[in-house]
Each structure stands twice: as structure tokens, then as C-alpha cells.
Motif scaffolding. Structure first.
Motif, mmCIF file in Angstrom:
data_model
loop_
_atom_site.group_PDB
_atom_site.id
_atom_site.type_symbol
_atom_site.label_atom_id
_atom_site.label_comp_id
_atom_site.label_asym_id
_atom_site.label_seq_id
_atom_site.Cartn_x
_atom_site.Cartn_y
_atom_site.Cartn_z
ATOM 1 N N ASP A 123 -19.847 17.139 5.833
ATOM 2 C CA ASP A 123 -18.893 16.667 4.846
ATOM 3 C C ASP A 123 -19.560 16.126 3.586
ATOM 4 O O ASP A 123 -18.888 15.654 2.690
ATOM 5 N N GLU A 124 -20.876 16.155 3.556
ATOM 6 C CA GLU A 124 -21.544 15.472 2.462
ATOM 7 C C GLU A 124 -21.262 16.078 1.091
ATOM 8 O O GLU A 124 -21.305 15.380 0.088
ATOM 9 N N GLN A 125 -20.984 17.371 1.049
ATOM 10 C CA GLN A 125 -20.686 17.962 -0.253
ATOM 11 C C GLN A 125 -19.454 17.317 -0.885
ATOM 12 O O GLN A 125 -19.279 17.352 -2.095
ATOM 13 N N ILE A 126 -18.630 16.709 -0.045
ATOM 14 C CA ILE A 126 -17.450 16.027 -0.562
ATOM 15 C C ILE A 126 -17.865 14.865 -1.464
ATOM 16 O O ILE A 126 -17.166 14.493 -2.393
ATOM 17 N N LEU A 127 -19.049 14.322 -1.173
ATOM 18 C CA LEU A 127 -19.488 13.146 -1.909
ATOM 19 C C LEU A 127 -19.565 13.410 -3.406
ATOM 20 O O LEU A 127 -19.480 12.497 -4.207
ATOM 21 N N GLU A 128 -19.747 14.663 -3.762
ATOM 22 C CA GLU A 128 -19.789 15.005 -5.182
ATOM 23 C C GLU A 128 -18.421 14.759 -5.839
ATOM 24 O O GLU A 128 -18.346 14.361 -6.992
ATOM 25 N N ASN A 174 -22.766 5.165 -1.300
ATOM 26 C CA ASN A 174 -22.422 5.858 -0.073
ATOM 27 C C ASN A 174 -23.564 5.885 0.926
ATOM 28 O O ASN A 174 -23.390 6.309 2.054
ATOM 29 N N VAL A 175 -24.735 5.430 0.525
ATOM 30 C CA VAL A 175 -25.851 5.337 1.452
ATOM 31 C C VAL A 175 -25.520 4.234 2.447
ATOM 32 O O VAL A 175 -25.384 3.078 2.086
ATOM 33 N N SER A 176 -25.372 4.610 3.695
ATOM 34 C CA SER A 176 -24.760 3.691 4.647
ATOM 35 C C SER A 176 -25.537 2.398 4.859
ATOM 36 O O SER A 176 -24.967 1.361 5.098
HETATM 37 C C1 NAG Z 1 -24.531 9.843 -1.809
HETATM 38 O O1 NAG Z 1 -24.122 10.715 -2.865
HETATM 39 C C2 NAG Z 1 -25.168 11.178 -3.701
HETATM 40 C C3 NAG Z 1 -24.549 12.123 -4.703
HETATM 41 O O2 NAG Z 1 -24.277 11.453 -5.858
HETATM 42 C C4 NAG Z 1 -26.230 11.915 -2.892
HETATM 43 O O3 NAG Z 1 -27.326 12.225 -3.731
HETATM 44 C C5 NAG Z 1 -26.698 11.061 -1.726
HETATM 45 O O4 NAG Z 1 -27.540 11.820 -0.906
HETATM 46 C C6 NAG Z 1 -25.511 10.574 -0.917
HETATM 47 N N1 NAG Z 1 -25.986 9.729 0.168
HETATM 48 C C7 NAG Z 1 -25.710 9.968 1.436
HETATM 49 C C8 NAG Z 1 -26.270 9.022 2.436
HETATM 50 O O5 NAG Z 1 -25.041 10.889 1.790
#
Ligand code: NAG
Ligand code: NAG
Ligand code: NAG
Ligand code: NAG
Ligand code: NAG
Length: 511
Positions: A120-125, A173-175
Motif C-alpha cells: 500500500d505504500e504507493q498510496i503514500l504519494e 508516515n515513518v512509523s
Molecule cells: C513516507 O512517504 C514518503 C513519500 O513522501 C516515502 O519516501 C517514505 O518512504 C514513506 N515512509 C514509509 C515508512 O513508508
């Protein structure tokens, strides 16, 4: 004519099915770090941590939930069996916010949070999603807006008359940032959901320091009241009330008097129709003292005044990372983390006219928390007639949308019935591999500064709380992004997560 008759039968059947489902609904899984919002007299709750213990959950973000719970608050219910409706749809997330958007305030707005895992990390964008509540087969649609640095444990409030949201604070978002990083955001974002535009509000000398685990509550004066939380290395003094005036786009800080509540974080707050903010619960800095008290901040005095309320009835156990939602004059507390690795799946109703915890919820003064825009036509506060007309037109439209939605819902049910995963009390999230997803990378964001508006309506707070120590996000984000972009699906304009099954209930046998 025959088609009409068949259609009516379908609708009737579906209505009966819905009714049966809601009657059978059991309690959902215990959770915390979820988010809640009231929209059109439905209480919506999404996501959260559904693991067994706090420690295990912090080490395992795959236990983040994608369950959407819905409770109709137009009807009375017993708190022991409220009659939740539920479906599983969208990203698995915790420590996010839910707020309201859309031209008729029909959208749930999901922003930020901690996502389940690297899938799901691509959602973070683009961690901003809309869910249309008038469509019973909705999915979470990615809004395609890159709203600042990804964050969690921030707050969101909605200015209901303009469907405008304000997001404030949070941590990256870094836990594990809670322990390792000093980064705490002081950004304030404004999101115009009607036009899908966002802007970063400028800072001024009174802008509060970066913080998280605070609450933000908007009152009918159009001001957002920021209370408590964690800033720098300490808890924020409860006498320091930061006020953001959404009309003049300015921060102010006030020193409250009276009997101050203990400093805390991960508490919850709601606003009343008459200028008060009510807070509940929370935790101290070291997570070893939990609170279960209720305190009221009166903002109508020339100096703000705190008072601690003695509540009557069955007082719920102390908790944090729960939610509170104002429903008329009732404050609905949901779920949360309790002591000793136990979280809760119960709802609690505090009648704020008598400060009594109730065993049965009865709708009271629902007009105070009506989320339908008062007037889509005129800016004049006196245009109550236009408001009424707009209201009934909206009512009629919603009725047809609802009927249309039910019709589609029924058809989808028929067609997709084999998709419905059997309910299991802990592993309820459909696996990500099975979801049909379309990824998109937004080409950029638009910043638009709006002129201050004059008319105002009551708002509601979406307090957001939670923390996490250890993320499961091992992979470098840009690598993942590059991998995704190699994929041909990336060209699509929307990020879609197709629901596994329509609205369904928890299975009482599994409780
Ligand atoms: C948080 O989001 C950024 C994108 O802006 C990404 O570079 C980073 O890896 C993300 N951190 C985590 C723990 O997913
Ligand atoms: C979670 O991770 C922390 C830090 O790595 C560790 O000390 C703790 O024992 C872990 N807890 C569980 C239940 O695995
Ligand atoms: C909620 O309940 C009220 C009263 O029974 C009903 O009129 C309304 O249609 C219900 N809303 C939804 C979304 O089911
Ligand atoms: C409801 O949402 C689904 C999924 O996004 C969509 O395919 C459908 O067209 C929508 N229906 C209406 C009536 O908007
Ligand atoms: C992501 O989480 C889901 C459940 O939330 C799980 O089914 C899936 O295997 C996980 N993927 C990875 C790569 O960890």
C-alpha cells in the motif's frame, strides 16, 4: 410497467435484506487508532488497529483494518447492540482522519495515516481518498492530490457550508518517528473538496509549534480549537488553546482559566452548538496513565474557562486512541485502547445536557449536527427558505440516488456473490493480492488561495490519535514507485480498490 414492478420488487427485497442484516449485526472487532465522522445521520468509522495486543500491533502494521462501519443514528439503539453495518473496502490504515467533502457533503474524506505494508505504500504519494456515501457500491477513489508530506496522527475538521477541510499537524508516515525523530508538523492545509484544490496556509507569529496526538474542533464561529497533544518533547499545557480563525485565516493563542484538565495526548474532543469543546480520555507521555474523565472548555467567555465534569451513569473505562463524535446533543465514544493490552469494541453515549452515560441511545437535537449544507444558493445567513428548498431537493435527489444505489447494489450482489469472503473475526481484511487495483501517480498538486467566506455553519471535529513504534516498511519508497511505474497499469487516472463484497454484517457465530 413490468420492469418498474420488477425494480420495485428488487428494491423491496434489498431493503428487507438490509434490515435483516442490521438486526443481525454483531459487535465489530476491538480496535484503536480508527477514525470517525458523522455524515447525514450516519456515524461512519474506518480503519484502525485490530490486533490482539498493543505491542504486537506496533510490530505488525498488516493488522491495520480496512473495515468501514456504519451506524444509523436517526433511530434509537441499545449501546450493547447498536446494529452496525459493515463492509471491507479500500486501504488498510490506522492513525488517519475522516472528514466530509463533496458539493452536497456526501463524501467521506480519508487523509493520511499509517498504511498496512509496502503493497500500500504507493498510496503514500497521494494519501487522500473520497468515498461517496450515496452510492452503496462505492470504492475509495484517490483524489489525485499530493497533500504535503505524508503524515499520521494529525487532525481534520470540516467547514460544512463550503465542504472545506483543514488538516493540521501530525508526524511523518515513518512509523518509528515517535521515538526517533523530532519531526512534528505545524502545517495547516486547506482542502476545497468541491473543486479538488488544496493550499498550504501561511504561518503567522501565533502558529502553534509542530504537534501530534492533539485534537482540533471547529465550532459554529468558524474557528478551529486545538487542544493538548505532544509537541517537541512534552505534553502541551492544557491552558494553551490555539485558535485558527478560518474566516480571517489567522492563528491566535488564548490562555484558559478555570479547573484545568491534566495534560494529555491521544484524547478526543467534540464541539457543541453553543460554543463549548468537550474532551474525553487520553494518555500521559509515557503511556502508563490513562484518562477517562470529561472536561469542558467554554469559548464563549472573554477568557476561556475549563471545567471538569462529574458524569453520572456507567462510566466507561479510561482509554486513548478512541473517537468521539457529536450527534445532536449526545457524544458518541467509540472503541479505543484500554490498559493491559486490551482494546474495546463498544460504543458509549454521553448525554451532554445532563452529563449522563446512557444505556440506550435516543436521537436528540439532530439538527445541531446536520451535515447537509444549509444553503447551496445564497451566502446570506437569513436565507433559511432557500436552505429549506435546497434541503428538500437534496433529499429527493438522495432518495433517487439511494434507490439507484440499492438497485446497483442488488445487482452487484447477485453478480459478485462468489466474491464475498467468509467472515473471520481477526483476519477479516481481504488480501491485497486479490484486490484489483489501478495505480496512478499524480502529475502534481495545485495550490489555490481562496478569499475568506462569510457564512458559516456548525462543524464537527474528527479527532485523531495513536502512535506506533515500529514500521513494516522496509523497502525504499522511490524504488517501489519506480517498480510501479514500469507496470502498465500505472497509466490509469484513478487509484481504485474494488470492494470484495457489498455491505455485510459480522457473523455473530464468530464472536
Ligand atoms: C513516507 O512517504 C514518503 C513519500 O513522501 C516515502 O519516501 C517514505 O518512504 C514513506 N515512509 C514509509 C515508512 O513508508
Ligand atoms: C516489538 O518490537 C520491539 C522492538 O523491536 C520489541 O522489543 C518487542 O519485544 C516486540 N514485541 C512483540 C510482541 O513482538
Ligand atoms: C436511518 O433511519 C431512518 C429512520 O428509520 C431512515 O428514515 C433512514 O432511511 C435510515 N438511513 C439509512 C441510510 O438507512
Ligand atoms: C457507484 O460506484 C461504483 C464504483 O465506483 C460505480 O461503478 C458506479 O457507477 C457508481 N454508481 C453511481 C450511481 O454513481
Ligand atoms: C499486506 O497486508 C495484507 C493484509 O493486510 C497481506 O495480505 C499482504 O500479504 C501484505 N503484503 C505484504 C507484502 O506484506
Amino acid at each position: 410497467m413490468l420492469i418498474l414492478k420488477q425494480f420495485t420488487t428488487l428494491v423491496a427485497t434489498t431493503c428487507i435484506e438490509l434490515l435483516v442484516q442490521s438486526v443481525n449485526a454483531a459487535l465489530p472487532d476491538p480496535r484503536w487508532g480508527h477514525a470517525a465522522v458523522l455524515l447525514r445521520n450516519n456515524l461512519y468509522i474506518y480503519g484502525g488497529k485490530v490486533g490482539l495486543t498493543r505491542e504486537a500491533d506496533l510490530n505488525d502494521t498488516s493488522q491495520n483494518s480496512n473495515q468501514l462501519l456504519m451506524l444509523n443514528v436517526s433511530d434509537s439503539f441499545s449501546v450493547s447492540d447498536p446494529g452496525w453495518m459493515t463492509r471491507f473496502v479500500g486501504p488498510n490504515v490506522a492513525y488517519h482522519t475522516l472528514s466530509i467533502g463533496g458539493s452536497q457533503n456526501e463524501l467521506l474524506v480519508l487523509y493520511g495515516g499509517e498504511y498496512a505494508n509496502s503493497t500500500d505504500e504507493q498510496i503514500l504519494e497521494n494519501p487522500l481518498f473520497y468515498y461517496n456515501t450515496l452510492n452503496s457500491s462505492s470504492v475509495w477513489d484517490n483524489a489525485g492530490l499530493s497533500l504535503g508530506t505524508p503524515r499520521m496522527s494529525h487532525t481534520a475538521v470540516t467547514k460544512l457550508d463550503k465542504s472545506i477541510n483543514y488538516f493540521f499537524g501530525g508526524i511523518p508516515n515513518v512509523s518509528n518517528s515517535l521515538i526517533s525523530s523530532q519531526v512534528q508538523f505545524q502545517d495547516l492545509f486547506k482542502l476545497d473538496t468541491k473543486n479538488n484544490l488544496w493550499s498550504l496556509q501561511s504561518t503567522d507569529p501565533n502558529t502553534p509549534s509542530g504537534r501530534f496526538h492533539h485534537t482540533a474542533t471547529i465550532l459554529s464561529d468558524g474557528k478551529m480549537y486545538v487542544i493538548g497533544g505532544y509537541s517537541k518533547d512534552e505534553l502541551v499545557d492544557m491552558s494553551q488553546i490555539y485558535v485558527y480563525d478560518t474566516i480571517n485565516a489567522k492563528w491566535d493563542v488564548q490562555t484558559a482559566g478555570g479547573k484545568l484538565p491534566t495534560a494529555r495526548r491521544a484524547h478526543v474532543a467534540v464541539g457543541t452548538h453553543d460554543g463549548k469543546v468537550i474532551i474525553h480520555g487520553g494518555v500521559n507521555i509515557n503511556y502508563n496513565v490513562l484518562y477517562g474523565d470529561v472536561a469542558v472548555l467554554d469559548t464563549t467567555q472573554s477568557q476561556f474557562v475549563w471545567s471538569i465534569k462529574e458524569t453520572k451513569g456507567a462510566v466507561p473505562p479510561a482509554r486513548y486512541s478512541h473517537t468521539a463524535t457529536m450527534v445532536g446533543t449526545n457524544m458518541l465514544i467509540a472503541f479505543g485502547y484500554l490498559a493491559n493490552d486490551v482494546s474495546d469494541n463498544n460504543i458509549y453515549v454521553l448525554d451532554t445536557t445532563t452529563f449522563t452515560w446512557k444505556e440506550n441511545y435516543t436521537p436528540n437535537n439532530l439538527d445541531y449536527t446536520n451535515t447537509i449544507p444549509h444553503s447551496g444558493v445564497s451566502q446570506e445567513p437569513s436565507s433559511s427558505k432557500a436552505g429549506t428548498i435546497a434541503g428538500s431537493v437534496i433529499g429527493v435527489i438522495s432518495f433517487f440516488l439511494l434507490i439507484g444505489g440499492l438497485f446497483l447494489f442488488y445487482r452487484r450482489r447477485k453478480r459478485n456473490a462468489f466474491y464475498a469472503a467468509p467472515y473471520s473475526s481477526t483476519g477479516e481484511q481481504p488480501s491485497n493480492q486479490d484486490k484489483s487495483k489501478k495505480f496512478s501517480i499524480s502529475s502534481g498538486s495545485t495550490a489555490v488561495e481562496e478569499l475568506p467566506r462569510l457564512s458559516m455553519s456548525s462543524g464537527l471535529a474528527v479527532p485523531m490519535a495513536g502512535t506506533s513504534k515500529n514500521g513494516a516498511h522496509g523497502k525504499d519508497y522511490s524504488t517501489i514507485l519506480e517498480e510501479r511505474m514500469m507496470d502498465s497499469d500505472v497509466q490509469q487516472s484513478n487509484f481504485l480498490i474494488v470492494p470484495k463484497s457489498p455491505l455485510r454484517v459480522t457473523n455473530p457465530d464468530n464472536n
